[in-house]
Enzyme design. Structure first.
Site, PDB file in Angstrom:
ATOM      1  N   SER A 123      -9.129 -26.523   1.281  1.00  0.00           N
ATOM      2  CA  SER A 123      -8.565 -25.591   0.301  1.00  0.00           C
ATOM      3  C   SER A 123      -9.322 -24.260   0.294  1.00  0.00           C
ATOM      4  O   SER A 123      -9.444 -23.628   1.351  1.00  0.00           O
ATOM      5  CB  SER A 123      -8.553 -26.275  -1.075  1.00  0.00           C
ATOM      6  N   ASP A 222       1.279 -32.246  -0.072  1.00  0.00           N
ATOM      7  CA  ASP A 222       0.403 -31.430  -0.926  1.00  0.00           C
ATOM      8  C   ASP A 222       1.239 -30.832  -2.054  1.00  0.00           C
ATOM      9  O   ASP A 222       2.181 -30.064  -1.803  1.00  0.00           O
ATOM     10  CB  ASP A 222      -0.220 -30.319  -0.052  1.00  0.00           C
ATOM     11  N   HIS A 253      -2.973 -32.851  -2.454  1.00  0.00           N
ATOM     12  CA  HIS A 253      -3.954 -31.794  -2.170  1.00  0.00           C
ATOM     13  C   HIS A 253      -5.393 -32.321  -2.163  1.00  0.00           C
ATOM     14  O   HIS A 253      -6.154 -32.073  -1.225  1.00  0.00           O
ATOM     15  CB  HIS A 253      -3.806 -30.679  -3.212  1.00  0.00           C
TER      16      HIS A 253
HETATM   17  N1  LIG Z   1      -4.019 -24.486  -7.722  1.00  0.00           N
HETATM   18  C1  LIG Z   1      -4.445 -24.545  -6.468  1.00  0.00           C
HETATM   19  C2  LIG Z   1      -3.625 -23.996  -5.497  1.00  0.00           C
HETATM   20  C3  LIG Z   1      -4.011 -23.996  -4.226  1.00  0.00           C
HETATM   21  C4  LIG Z   1      -5.191 -24.547  -3.923  1.00  0.00           C
HETATM   22  C5  LIG Z   1      -6.003 -25.100  -4.864  1.00  0.00           C
HETATM   23  C6  LIG Z   1      -5.637 -25.093  -6.147  1.00  0.00           C
HETATM   24  C7  LIG Z   1      -6.563 -25.728  -7.109  1.00  0.00           C
HETATM   25  O1  LIG Z   1      -7.529 -26.217  -6.703  1.00  0.00           O
HETATM   26  C8  LIG Z   1      -6.328 -25.758  -8.514  1.00  0.00           C
HETATM   27  C9  LIG Z   1      -7.585 -26.127  -9.219  1.00  0.00           C
HETATM   28  N2  LIG Z   1      -7.600 -27.493  -9.559  1.00  0.00           N
HETATM   29  C10 LIG Z   1      -7.721 -25.201 -10.386  1.00  0.00           C
HETATM   30  O2  LIG Z   1      -8.851 -24.925 -10.762  1.00  0.00           O
HETATM   31  O3  LIG Z   1      -6.714 -24.735 -10.905  1.00  0.00           O
END
Ligand SMILES: Nc1ccccc1C(=O)C[C@H](N)C(=O)O
Length: 286
Positions: A123, A222, A253
């Site tokens: 990520s 994902d 994800h």
């Molecule tokens: N929303 C995402 C989109 C793409 C890649 C990662 C995320 C995230 O990791 C979200 C995370 N859990 C957050 O703090 O919002």
């Protein structure tokens, strides 16, 4: 049966400037034939539930095996941007990438593995892994953070980088998912040229700046990212004539780094690295 050593190593004064190091204890005296896997976790530059612990499955599967005497692992924490759970976190780009470069430099100085390492990023960790290959991040912005006396990634660039569920273009991400602008702005500030400069898919010059392998894994299951980030980056690389390995995998994800498919992909890259080294030795008549 050989044992393993696992310890926590700080690379800076902040509590998040720390990493876990996994070493096979067998033949510890000679570190010269060692190869390293360096893992960079994700979590949108802010989520405290992602951490160096995300590499547990990968490093246990590859480093903690009875046969392994040569493979070492490191998994990095780095300073995070604020989140609801941890509003006090205050890292802003380029703090995250500066930490990653400092951590790799620290490891290199301590264990001297030259180019015998690969980076694995998940990520936002995939973004960081790719950013770390480009000397642009050792430029003006980072001079105050990384002493300029330290050369850019001493020992050289990794033989390969394996990215999974990566974010490769910030502008394109926010175009596809407008509500993600909250975490992007949190980490990179309001929309500006910085978003482009920080995006691996927007940086030209991959062909001339990086000669290692790039492997892109993306899950069709994902729930946070479609295939668009991965396909956009692959297209940009291919347009430059850079060959890239793409693998479609399964899992949510935050499940891909816990699954077998990442283990298999990393194993394959390591196997090919072995072959490269044998070929090199043969070519040099060792
Ligand atoms: N929303 C995402 C989109 C793409 C890649 C990662 C995320 C995230 O990791 C979200 C995370 N859990 C957050 O703090 O919002």
């Amino acid at each position: 049966m050989p044992g393993f050593i696992l310890f926590r190593e700080p690379y800076g004064p902040h509590p998040l400037q720390t990493m876990d190091i996994h070493l096979p204890s067998y033949k510890m005296r000679s570190l010269d034939d060692k190869k390293w896997i360096i893992f960079i976790h994700g979590g949108a530059w802010r989520d405290p539930s992602n951490s160096k612990a995300d590499a547990t499955r990968l490093l246990h599967a590859l480093v903690h095996t009875p046969q392994n005497t040569t493979l070492c692992g490191a998994t990095l924490n780095y300073r995070l941007s604020p989140s609801d759970r941890e509003p006090g976190n205050n890292a802003r780009h380029p703090d995250h990438i500066a930490d990653v470069l400092t951590a790799i430099t620290f490891l290199q100085q301590k264990y001297q593995f030259g180019r015998n390492y690969i980076l694995v990023g998940h990520s936002a960790g995939a973004t960081l892994a790719l950013q770390s290959l480009r000397s642009i991040y050792n430029g003006r912005n980072l001079d105050s953070i990384i002493p300029s006396a330290v050369p850019f990634l001493p020992g050289g660039l990794p033989r390969a980088v394996v990215c999974t569920e990566g974010i490769y273009s910030l502008p394109d991400l926010v175009d596809e998912y407008p509500h993600y602008s909250s975490f992007i702005e949190n980490a990179f500030g309001p929309p500006s040229q910085v978003w482009f400069d920080a995006s691996p898919a927007c940086l030209p010059g991959w062909k001339s700046e990086y000669d290692g392998r790039i492997v892109i894994l993306q899950s069709t299951e994902d729930e946070l990212l479609s295939l668009r980030q991965a396909t956009g980056f692959v297209k940009a690389l291919e347009a430059e004539g850079v060959s890239v390995d793409v693998e479609i995998v399964g899992g949510k994800h935050d499940d891909v780094f816990k699954g077998d498919e990442l283990v298999v992909a990393v194993k394959k890259v390591l196997g090919e690295m072995n072959m490269d080294m044998k070929e090199l030795a043969a070519a040099l008549d060792f």
